[in-house]
Structures are given as structure tokens and as C-alpha cells.
Design a protein around this motif. Structure first.
Motif, mmCIF file in Angstrom:
data_model
loop_
_atom_site.group_PDB
_atom_site.id
_atom_site.type_symbol
_atom_site.label_atom_id
_atom_site.label_comp_id
_atom_site.label_asym_id
_atom_site.label_seq_id
_atom_site.Cartn_x
_atom_site.Cartn_y
_atom_site.Cartn_z
ATOM 1 N N GLY A 5 1.897 4.553 6.582
ATOM 2 C CA GLY A 5 2.604 5.757 6.197
ATOM 3 C C GLY A 5 3.520 5.514 5.033
ATOM 4 N N ALA A 6 4.059 4.299 4.934
ATOM 5 C CA ALA A 6 4.952 3.986 3.832
ATOM 6 C C ALA A 6 4.224 4.072 2.507
ATOM 7 C CB ALA A 6 5.545 2.590 4.027
ATOM 8 N N ALA A 7 2.951 3.708 2.499
ATOM 9 C CA ALA A 7 2.201 3.761 1.250
ATOM 10 C C ALA A 7 2.064 5.193 0.769
ATOM 11 C CB ALA A 7 0.820 3.131 1.467
ATOM 12 N N ALA A 8 1.877 6.109 1.692
ATOM 13 C CA ALA A 8 1.718 7.507 1.320
ATOM 14 C C ALA A 8 3.020 8.124 0.839
ATOM 15 C CB ALA A 8 1.172 8.292 2.508
ATOM 16 N N LYS A 9 4.145 7.534 1.284
ATOM 17 C CA LYS A 9 5.444 8.087 0.944
ATOM 18 C C LYS A 9 6.077 7.390 -0.257
ATOM 19 C CE LYS A 9 6.289 9.338 5.734
ATOM 20 N NZ LYS A 9 7.096 9.083 6.931
ATOM 21 N N GLY A 10 5.303 6.725 -1.028
ATOM 22 C CA GLY A 10 5.841 6.130 -2.238
ATOM 23 C C GLY A 10 5.690 4.641 -2.320
ATOM 24 N N TRP A 55 0.047 -8.969 3.764
ATOM 25 C CA TRP A 55 -1.123 -8.183 3.360
ATOM 26 C C TRP A 55 -0.788 -6.710 3.175
ATOM 27 C CZ3 TRP A 55 -4.554 -10.848 1.124
ATOM 28 C CH2 TRP A 55 -4.723 -12.191 1.497
ATOM 29 N N ASN A 56 0.514 -6.386 3.103
ATOM 30 C CA ASN A 56 0.915 -5.076 2.609
ATOM 31 C C ASN A 56 0.509 -4.899 1.161
ATOM 32 O OD1 ASN A 56 2.073 -3.970 4.900
ATOM 33 N ND2 ASN A 56 4.088 -4.851 4.489
ATOM 34 N N ILE A 57 0.086 -5.983 0.550
ATOM 35 C CA ILE A 57 -0.417 -5.921 -0.823
ATOM 36 C C ILE A 57 -1.729 -5.127 -0.860
ATOM 37 C CG2 ILE A 57 -1.841 -8.022 -0.808
ATOM 38 C CD1 ILE A 57 -0.582 -8.695 -3.545
ATOM 39 N N ALA A 58 -2.417 -5.054 0.277
ATOM 40 C CA ALA A 58 -3.625 -4.235 0.444
ATOM 41 C C ALA A 58 -3.754 -3.947 1.940
ATOM 42 C CB ALA A 58 -4.866 -4.956 -0.076
ATOM 43 N N VAL A 98 -9.784 -6.423 -4.692
ATOM 44 C CA VAL A 98 -9.160 -5.216 -4.171
ATOM 45 C C VAL A 98 -7.826 -4.975 -4.877
ATOM 46 C CG1 VAL A 98 -8.273 -4.045 -2.123
ATOM 47 C CG2 VAL A 98 -10.297 -5.513 -1.942
ATOM 48 N N TYR A 99 -6.942 -5.960 -4.816
ATOM 49 C CA TYR A 99 -5.666 -5.824 -5.511
ATOM 50 C C TYR A 99 -5.840 -6.043 -7.013
ATOM 51 C CZ TYR A 99 -0.772 -6.555 -6.761
ATOM 52 O OH TYR A 99 0.466 -6.464 -7.357
ATOM 53 N N GLY A 100 -6.649 -7.022 -7.389
ATOM 54 C CA GLY A 100 -6.914 -7.307 -8.792
ATOM 55 C C GLY A 100 -6.392 -8.673 -9.210
ATOM 56 N N ALA A 101 -7.281 -9.543 -9.679
ATOM 57 C CA ALA A 101 -6.883 -10.893 -10.074
ATOM 58 C C ALA A 101 -5.905 -10.866 -11.243
ATOM 59 C CB ALA A 101 -8.120 -11.731 -10.422
ATOM 60 N N ASP A 102 -6.203 -10.043 -12.260
ATOM 61 C CA ASP A 102 -5.299 -9.954 -13.418
ATOM 62 C C ASP A 102 -3.943 -9.389 -13.000
ATOM 63 O OD1 ASP A 102 -6.821 -10.946 -15.630
ATOM 64 O OD2 ASP A 102 -8.094 -9.176 -15.448
ATOM 65 N N ARG A 103 -3.970 -8.444 -12.109
ATOM 66 C CA ARG A 103 -2.731 -7.833 -11.637
ATOM 67 C C ARG A 103 -1.859 -8.856 -10.904
ATOM 68 N NH1 ARG A 103 -2.877 -2.653 -7.514
ATOM 69 N NH2 ARG A 103 -0.647 -2.090 -7.576
ATOM 70 N N THR A 117 -8.414 4.582 -1.424
ATOM 71 C CA THR A 117 -7.267 4.573 -2.342
ATOM 72 C C THR A 117 -5.951 4.520 -1.577
ATOM 73 O OG1 THR A 117 -8.538 5.860 -3.966
ATOM 74 C CG2 THR A 117 -6.146 5.817 -4.216
ATOM 75 N N HIS A 118 -5.877 5.325 -0.547
ATOM 76 C CA HIS A 118 -4.648 5.369 0.245
ATOM 77 C C HIS A 118 -4.374 4.032 0.940
ATOM 78 C CE1 HIS A 118 -1.685 6.524 3.219
ATOM 79 N NE2 HIS A 118 -2.526 6.249 4.195
ATOM 80 N N LEU A 119 -5.437 3.438 1.537
ATOM 81 C CA LEU A 119 -5.265 2.231 2.338
ATOM 82 C C LEU A 119 -5.173 0.952 1.517
ATOM 83 C CD1 LEU A 119 -7.708 3.088 5.260
ATOM 84 C CD2 LEU A 119 -5.215 3.031 5.353
ATOM 85 N N THR A 120 -5.489 1.034 0.248
ATOM 86 C CA THR A 120 -5.360 -0.164 -0.600
ATOM 87 C C THR A 120 -4.168 -0.071 -1.544
ATOM 88 O OG1 THR A 120 -6.944 0.785 -2.193
ATOM 89 C CG2 THR A 120 -7.816 -0.754 -0.530
ATOM 90 N N THR A 121 -3.338 0.952 -1.373
ATOM 91 C CA THR A 121 -2.115 1.066 -2.167
ATOM 92 C C THR A 121 -1.064 0.115 -1.612
ATOM 93 O OG1 THR A 121 -2.548 3.396 -2.656
ATOM 94 C CG2 THR A 121 -0.276 2.615 -2.922
ATOM 95 N N PRO A 122 -0.520 -0.796 -2.416
ATOM 96 C CA PRO A 122 0.447 -1.778 -1.914
ATOM 97 C C PRO A 122 1.691 -1.117 -1.348
ATOM 98 C CG PRO A 122 -0.356 -2.418 -4.082
ATOM 99 C CD PRO A 122 -0.843 -1.028 -3.844
#
Length: 582
Positions: free
Chosen positions: A2-7, A92-95, A446-451, A541-546
């Protein structure tokens, strides 16, 4: 979620959020990882695999896989813990979709904590028995000794085949009988310490002496871990350096014993033909993941207590060098003693090495770190609003008590069979390879190696060499999955001492131990996807947002242009404030 959805701000990041502990000195982190390095994987397992797989030639696949698998994932776990400031689950809140990786590592490290401490209990038992005037494993006069026990082997007198029926020495045994003789050292281990039964289906009685040793070790672990890294860091300098002092003393003593040179040459002499065997490369890969403690979540926990700007990239290379160097050095210690034992018994060194009678347990700190990693992951699940003054002490007590109850099955006459079941399945190379594969996939794709490389650069002040990114994205996942599939194809049922074959239901229990961690990843992923709402793309998109923590707002804010340069009440001001919260 839920935190991911709220910002994207982690729950508990607001007022009342308990700030995370940090190491008193950065050297505490280094010494903690050094103490973690000296364990069974280095002192026990590496020398055995080295001799088994061609001696010195084993270093070729070993070092190659160190650079394509060991160091990249070692660095990944430390950096991930430092960046996210969380243990093995919340990291793993990173994804968030892949939080099952955290649960899997918690299961593995719990099993490790449960069975690894038995080695320490055995070591403590030997320590107590060593205070007697006559060492109980030095004579054949004890009630646990058999008629085959021999204190002094007279193999020199039996080299002539014609003397097969001649009685030698004071043992009243012929040369033919002498060949089946057993050392009092082996009989003390098998008949007294283990008092081993005939199989897994015969647990037998509890060994009360061993149970008290086990209890004492768990009490010691509790009081070393209950106050967190502040107290653990104070004892790490002893627990991390003392094993090296012991290794050096044992090496000096070992090389002076007769037969030590033959043992060392047996260890390092290269057998180039072994390089063509696939099993050699598989053993090298699994050994690295085992000794580097990859996939357990303990490295993540240790890294999470670092300062945000600590140079974890440099630390990873230094610690990897110490870890592998310890493995190689320990081989000289172990095989100098094995050479002496072989000379004493008049047998080939391979017979002594295969017997499994050498047990070296130095690293009490390895147990500390395992428990610390598990407790860190558990406590991270409870945000600041669940703060309790003795929350940590209670959690550590419950963990130690639960593990002790399970360990009671390992201090019975059938305990060694249970111990090997845990060792072979619960924290095997297969489970660690599975874990490492998914860690690379999630961070790189998923998160991105470059990121993530940008995040590391934000922490340490410079961008690591691109080799790390290439390994996370391509090389390391392929190596992990290749070794993992080879393990499955070449699976062999578990045996004890090459004689006892585990029953089918014992193997079922073993596979349940292995799958209990491995299935956490796909089951958690599917559960989260099916519970979410919207199209598949929206769910993904929602579930992979850090989900960022409070410290990320502080360190990411400098990337946003100064708020003070903007006039109050403007729309731009509101946008920037909103972005900074995000």
C-alpha cells in the motif's frame, strides 16, 4: 504494498520511526564479515573439495567463478542492504513483488542456525573433555572402545606380506587383523560423542552431556546477540582474529609432524585431467556460494548497519580476498594433520580425508551473524509504531529457544543422520544457487542494473566498474542456473559414510526442507499478482514500484533543485515538494 501506491514511502517512515543502528566503527563491519568468513565452508569443506577435484588445479575453476559469481553477488547483497537500510525481507522493498526472496533467505538462515550450532556443541564437548589428565580419545581402555581399537599401529612391521599371521607389538593382533584396526580417536567420535544408531528410523536416547553443551552454546549466542550490533561489535575483534591465531598455531604444529609433507603435497599437487570433468566446475561453483554465505540474508543484514556513504565496493573485494585466502590457507592446516593421521594408521591419505572424522569448528561468530541476520529480518517487519523496549531481547530468546528444541533431535543416537539431512538439503548449494539466480534477475531486470549502479554511485561517490552490471545481467544468472540444472540432473540420494542409504521418507523430508525455501519465491509472486487489481501491466507496475525508506528522502533530495530558490506558494514549489516526498 500500500505504501507504494501512496507515493512509495515505507510505512513507519514518518514521526516515531525508530532510526536504524549503525556500526560504532566501520572496522566493526569489516571484522564482522571476516569473522563470518572463517566457518565450515572455509576450514572443512574447501580443503576436502580441493583434494577431491585435482588438488591445486581446483583453484582454476574456483577463482574463475569467484570473479563471475562470488564477488558480484557478494557485493550486490552488501550494497543492497546498505542502500535499503533493511534486513533480508524489507530489503526487497526495492521490488515488492519479489519479497519472497526475503522469506526464502529467512528460511535458509533459520535452518543454518539450527544445524550449524551442533558443530559448535561438539567442539565445546571436546573442549571440556580435553581438561582431563588423560585424553579420552588417546587410549583404548574406555567402555566405548571395541576389540578393534588400536593405540599404536605397527604398519612398518607388517610391510612383508609373509607376516600376515604374525602377532605384532603388544596389541595381540595379527597383521591381517591390524588392517581392520580402528583408532581411539575415531571410536571416541563415533561410539562416545555420537553413540550412533543404525539409522534415521532409530533415534535412540538423548545424549545428556551433549545436550548440556548445546544449551550452553545457545545461552552464549543469546547474550552476544540480544543487544544488537552495538554489543556484537565489541566482541568481534576477538571472535574474528582468534581463529586465525589457532590456525597458525595448528599449522606450525602440523608441519612438524611425520607425514605432514605428504599430506600437503596431496592437497596441492595438480591433476590436470580433472579440468575436463564437469563435476569439478560444479563443486567450485557451489563451494563459493556456500563459503561466501550468499543467499542467507546475513550479508544484507550486516550491510544494512553501514553508513549510507560507506565504500561497500572496496569492502567487497577486500572481504572476498580474505574469505578465499582463508579457505586456501586452512587447507594446509587440515592436510598437514591428515598426512600425520594417515602415516600413523598406515593408510592412504584419501581414506582419512573421506572418513569425515576431522571436524574443525572455530567460528562462533558465524553463528552470531546467522542469528543476527534472522532477527534483523524479523524485526524489520514491525515498524516504529510497534516499538517495545525489549522487543529485540524477546525475539532473540524465542529464536534461540525454537532452534534449541529442534536441535534436540540432533543430540540423540540418530542425531547425525538428522544433522546430515539438514546439511544436504536445507542449505545446500542447490537452494543457494536458486536464491542467487533470482537476486540477480530482480536487481538487473526488474529494478534495473543501470539504475542500481546509479544508486551505488550515489552512496560511494563513484560508479563501479561495468563488469558488475554485466555479471548481474547475464553472466552470473547463467552460471547459477547452469550449475543448478546440473545438480538436478545428477542428483544422488543422501548416504552416511558411503554405507548407510537414507530411506525414501528421509529423502522426502529432505526435499521438503529444500522446497520450503525455494517455493517462497514463486508462491509469493503468484499470490501478490492474483491479489492485486487491474490489468496485468497495472499490477506489475504497481508491485514493482520501490518502497523508499525515510533515509532515502534525505540522500535523494540533493538531486532536486533547491527549494529555497523558489517563491513560496507557486505551483512549481508544490510539484517539487511532492516529488521530494515521492
Amino acid at each position: 504494498d500500500g505504501a507504494a501506491a501512496k507515493g512509495g514511502v515505507a510505512a513507519g517512515a514518518g514521526p516515531g520511526y525508530q532510526e536504524r543502528e549503525t556500526w560504532t566503527r566501520q572496522m566493526d563491519f569489516i571484522m564482522s564479515c571476516v569473522g563470518f568468513a572463517v566457518g565450515l565452508g572455509n576450514v572443512w569443506r574447501f580443503p576436502y573439495l580441493c583434494y577431491k577435484n585435482g588438488g591445486g588445479v581446483f583453484l582454476i575453476p574456483y577463482l574463475l567463478i569467484v570473479f563471475v559469481g562470488g564477488i558480484p553477488i557478494f557485493f550486490l547483497e552488501i550494497a543492497l542492504g546498505q542502500f535499503m537500510k533493511a534486513g533480508s525481507i524489507n530489503v526487497w522493498n526495492i521490488a515488492p513483488l519479489f519479497k519472497g526472496l526475503g522469506y526464502a533467505s529467512m528460511v535458509i538462515v533459520f535452518f543454518c542456525n539450527t544445524y550449524y550450532i551442533m558443530v559448535l556443541a561438539w567442539g565445546f564437548y571436546y573442549l571440556i573433555k580435553s581438561f582431563s589428565s588423560t585424553l579420552p580419545w588417546s587410549t583404548c581402555d574406555n567402555d566405548w572402545n571395541t576389540a578393534s581399537c588400536i593405540e599404536i599401529f605397527h604398519h612398518q612391521d607388517c610391510k612383508n606380506a609373509s607376516l600376515a599371521n604374525t602377532t605384532v607389538g603388544g596389541s595381540n593382533m595379527t597383521c591381517a587383523e591390524l588392517a581392520d584396526g580402528r583408532s581411539p580417536i575415531i571410536e571416541f567420535w563415533e561410539n562416545k560423542v555420537l553413540n550412533i544408531s543404525s539409522g534415521l528410523d532409530e533415534p535412540g536416547n538423548l545424549n545428556w552431556e551433549l545436550m548440556l553443551c548445546l544449551m550452553a552454546v545457545w545461552v552464549l549466542v543469546y547474550f552476544c546477540v540480544w543487544k544488537g550490533v552495538k554489543s556484537t561489535g565489541k566482541i568481534v575483534y576477538f571472535t574474528a582474529t582468534f581463529p586465525y591465531v589457532v590456525l597458525i598455531i595448528l599449522l606450525v604444529r602440523g608441519v612438524t609432524l611425520p607425514g605432514a609433507y605428504d599430506g600437503i603435497m596431496y592437497y596441492v599437487k595438480p591433476d590436470w585431467s580433472k579440468l575436463g570433468e564437469a563435476q569439478v566446475w560444479i563443486d567450485a561453483g557451489t563451494q563459493i556460494f556456500f563459503s561466501y554465505a550468499i543467499g542467507l540474508g546475513a550479508l544484507t543484514a550486516l550491510g544494512s548497519y553501514n553508513r549510507f556513504n560507506n565504500d561497500c565496493y572496496k569492502d567487497a573485494f577486500v572481504l572476498a580476498l580474505i574469505n578465499s585466502g582463508t579457505s586456501f590457507f586452512a587447507g594446509f592446516v587440515v592436510f598437514s594433520i591428515l598426512g600425520f593421521m594417515a602415516a600413523e594408521q598406515g593408510v592412504d591419505i584419501s581414506q582419512v580425508a573421506e572418513s569425515g572424522t576431522v571436524r574443525v569448528s572455530f567460528s562462533l561468530y558465524l553463528q552470531f551473524v546467522g542469528v543476527e541476520g534472522f532477527i534483523t529480518g524479523i524485526l524489520d517487519l514491525f515498524p516504529g509504531k510497534y516499538y517495545h523496549r525489549y522487543k529485540r531481547e524477546i525475539a532473540v530468546a524465542i529464536c534461540c529457544l525454537l532452534c534449541f528444541i529442534i536441535d534436540l533431535s540432533m543430540v540423540t543416537q540418530g542425531g547425525m543422520y538428522v544433522f546430515q539431512l539438514f546439511d544436504y538439503y536445507s542449505a545446500s548449494g542447490m537452494t543457494l544457487l536458486w536464491q542467487a539466480f533470482w537476486e540477480c534477475i530482480v536487481v538487473a531486470w526488474v529494478y534495473g542494473a543501470d539504475r542500481f549502479m546509479d544508486d551505488v554511485a550515489r552512496m560511494i561517490g563513484y560508479r563501479p566498474f561495468p563488469w558488475m552490471k554485466w555479471c548481474w545481467s547475464f553472466i552470473t544468472p547463467c552460471v547459477c542456473m547452469g550449475i543448478f540444472l546440473f545438480h538436478l540432473v545428477n542428483y544422488k540420494p543422501l548416504t552416511y559414510n558411503n554405507d548407510y542409504v537414507y530411506p525414501w521418507w528421509g529423502e522426502v523430508i529432505g526435499w521438503c526442507l529444500a522446497l520450503s525455501s525455494m517455493l517462497c519465491i514463486p508462491v509469493s509472486l503468484l499470490y501478490k499478482l492474483f491479489r492485486a487489481k487491474g490489468t496485468f501491466k497495472e499490477r506489475w507496475t504497481h508491485l514493482t514500484t520501490p518502497v523508499w525508506g525515510a533515509h532515502h528522502l534525505e540522500y535523494m533530495a540533493p538531486d532536486i533543485k533547491s527549494l529555497s530558490s523558489m517563491s513560496p506558494g507557486t505551483d512549481d514549489n508544490k510539484v517539487i515538494i511532492f516529488e521530494s516526498v515521492m
